[in-house]
Write a protein that holds these residues in place. Sequence first.
Motif, PDB file in Angstrom:
ATOM      1  N   ARG A   1     -29.710  -3.342 -98.094  1.00 40.97           N
ATOM      2  CA  ARG A   1     -29.790  -1.891 -97.910  1.00 40.97           C
ATOM      3  C   ARG A   1     -29.514  -1.515 -96.463  1.00 40.97           C
ATOM      4  O   ARG A   1     -29.651  -2.333 -95.544  1.00 40.97           O
ATOM      5  N   VAL A   2     -29.146  -0.240 -96.332  1.00 41.49           N
ATOM      6  CA  VAL A   2     -28.866   0.296 -94.992  1.00 41.49           C
ATOM      7  C   VAL A   2     -30.178   0.826 -94.425  1.00 41.49           C
ATOM      8  O   VAL A   2     -30.862   1.619 -95.098  1.00 41.49           O
TER       9      VAL A   2
ATOM     10  N   GLU B   1     -13.574   5.049 -96.431  1.00 38.09           N
ATOM     11  CA  GLU B   1     -14.548   4.800 -95.366  1.00 38.09           C
ATOM     12  C   GLU B   1     -13.928   4.095 -94.169  1.00 38.09           C
ATOM     13  O   GLU B   1     -12.822   3.543 -94.251  1.00 38.09           O
TER      14      GLU B   1
ATOM     15  N   ARG C   1     -20.077   0.120 -92.438  1.00 36.74           N
ATOM     16  CA  ARG C   1     -19.123   1.100 -92.992  1.00 36.74           C
ATOM     17  C   ARG C   1     -19.719   2.502 -92.977  1.00 36.74           C
ATOM     18  O   ARG C   1     -20.928   2.675 -93.175  1.00 36.74           O
TER      19      ARG C   1
ATOM     20  N   GLU D   1     -22.221   9.134 -93.131  1.00 35.56           N
ATOM     21  CA  GLU D   1     -23.355   8.269 -93.525  1.00 35.56           C
ATOM     22  C   GLU D   1     -22.947   6.797 -93.541  1.00 35.56           C
ATOM     23  O   GLU D   1     -21.868   6.442 -94.047  1.00 35.56           O
ATOM     24  N   CYS D   2     -23.829   5.971 -93.020  1.00 36.98           N
ATOM     25  CA  CYS D   2     -23.604   4.526 -93.062  1.00 36.98           C
ATOM     26  C   CYS D   2     -23.880   4.052 -94.493  1.00 36.98           C
ATOM     27  O   CYS D   2     -24.962   4.296 -95.040  1.00 36.98           O
ATOM     28  N   THR D   3     -22.888   3.404 -95.104  1.00 41.47           N
ATOM     29  CA  THR D   3     -23.013   3.036 -96.523  1.00 41.47           C
ATOM     30  C   THR D   3     -23.198   1.534 -96.726  1.00 41.47           C
ATOM     31  O   THR D   3     -23.512   1.095 -97.827  1.00 41.47           O
ATOM     32  N   LEU D   4     -22.925   0.770 -95.680  1.00 33.04           N
ATOM     33  CA  LEU D   4     -22.971  -0.697 -95.868  1.00 33.04           C
ATOM     34  C   LEU D   4     -23.284  -1.387 -94.544  1.00 33.04           C
ATOM     35  O   LEU D   4     -22.711  -1.052 -93.503  1.00 33.04           O
TER      36      LEU D   4
ATOM     37  N   PRO E   1     -31.024   9.127 -93.867  1.00 30.19           N
ATOM     38  CA  PRO E   1     -29.914   8.149 -93.791  1.00 30.19           C
ATOM     39  C   PRO E   1     -29.360   8.068 -92.376  1.00 30.19           C
ATOM     40  O   PRO E   1     -29.342   9.063 -91.644  1.00 30.19           O
TER      41      PRO E   1
ATOM     42  N   ALA F   1     -19.013   6.607 -94.365  1.00 33.06           N
ATOM     43  CA  ALA F   1     -18.316   7.507 -95.299  1.00 33.06           C
ATOM     44  C   ALA F   1     -17.773   8.718 -94.531  1.00 33.06           C
ATOM     45  O   ALA F   1     -18.182   8.975 -93.395  1.00 33.06           O
TER      46      ALA F   1
ATOM     47  N   CYS G   1     -26.508   8.123 -89.835  1.00 28.67           N
ATOM     48  CA  CYS G   1     -25.192   8.778 -89.858  1.00 28.67           C
ATOM     49  C   CYS G   1     -24.590   8.837 -88.469  1.00 28.67           C
ATOM     50  O   CYS G   1     -25.300   9.102 -87.497  1.00 28.67           O
TER      51      CYS G   1
END
Length: 348
Positions: A87-88, A63, A72, A78-81, A100, A74, A102
């Motif tokens: 949570r995002v 990432e 962060r 997609e925003c993962t963190l 999500p 991926a 992104c």
Amino acid sequence: MLLKDHWYVAAWAHEVTRGLLARRLLGEPVVLYRSTAGDPVALEDRCLHRRAPLSLGRVVGDEVECGYHGLRFAPSGECTLVPGQDRVPRVSGPDGRPVPACVRSYQVVERHGFVWIWMDGAAPGDPAAIPDYHWHTEPGWETDYFYVNPRADYRLAIDNLLDLSHATFLHRGNVGSTALVENPPETIVTDDAVEVRRRLRNVENSPTFSALMGLARVDNFRGTVYRPAGDIRIYTIYEPPGNRDPERQRIFQVLTPVTPETETAHHQFLTHCRNFAAGDVRDRFVREVQVAMMEDQGMLESQQRSLADDRTDLPILNIGTDKGPLAARRILDRLERPPRAAAPRRFP
Ligand code: FES
């Protein structure tokens, strides 16, 4: 207008590493890196949060971590963190439902020593349509690689490479010779390609190649092949006048894919493959080719400035050697034209 639905070279394969490479392509900021598995990844170089360039961050695993507040992303975009949150946040999708968050992720393929990118978000690209640049990684050839980034419309580079008569004047001290302007080319045009070629007999060789080959006069078969949007190759065979021995042929291929950076700047990734100018004389070859490339870059950038402040109402004057460049422009104009809306049906 820049054509998105084509494969373009985003970078040399060796430029894409576990670090972050920022590059503007077709007007869009892109960041490139490699995943832990070694696959190239291309994301929009703009964080969802406060729009910091992601290329100022770092790679963590597969990432990218934004260098400003640590969000962060991926390889899918997609925003993962979000640091400090459980949570995002999700965002509103096209139909109003939450989806999500992104950044844009681009389709990329590594082939023939390049990372190719497809920038059309409307439909995926077919990797079978990637130009065949196997020469780039073919063993057994003396090969040198060059990159230039002229501040000029990529179509000016296409004009330049499809009309090599300019070499007689612009490159008279190195790779140009009078043979090019004295022998009009043959131009072959199909729906999606242009080839401009010359078969020259017993002509003056250029200063650079004359010295490197030890041939002041040559038979020379050469041509440029162009396919949209940025696929350009030059092939050249030099041989002693009247030669019938294939072993004495000097073959020179120049692969010159061009990728628009913006509408007024472009990237050129040049590979010079040849079966001469090796060993001791290689340095001279590289030096003189670099001079020729700088001459081209200077001319394209001057031309771009001149076109930008052209207030005359005189039409561009076209001459015989413009046949290839004009054919390429017609193909690009046709591809750039939006599909015409179907005529409304008339019912009796
Ligand atoms: Fe990227 Fe804030 S701008 S995390």
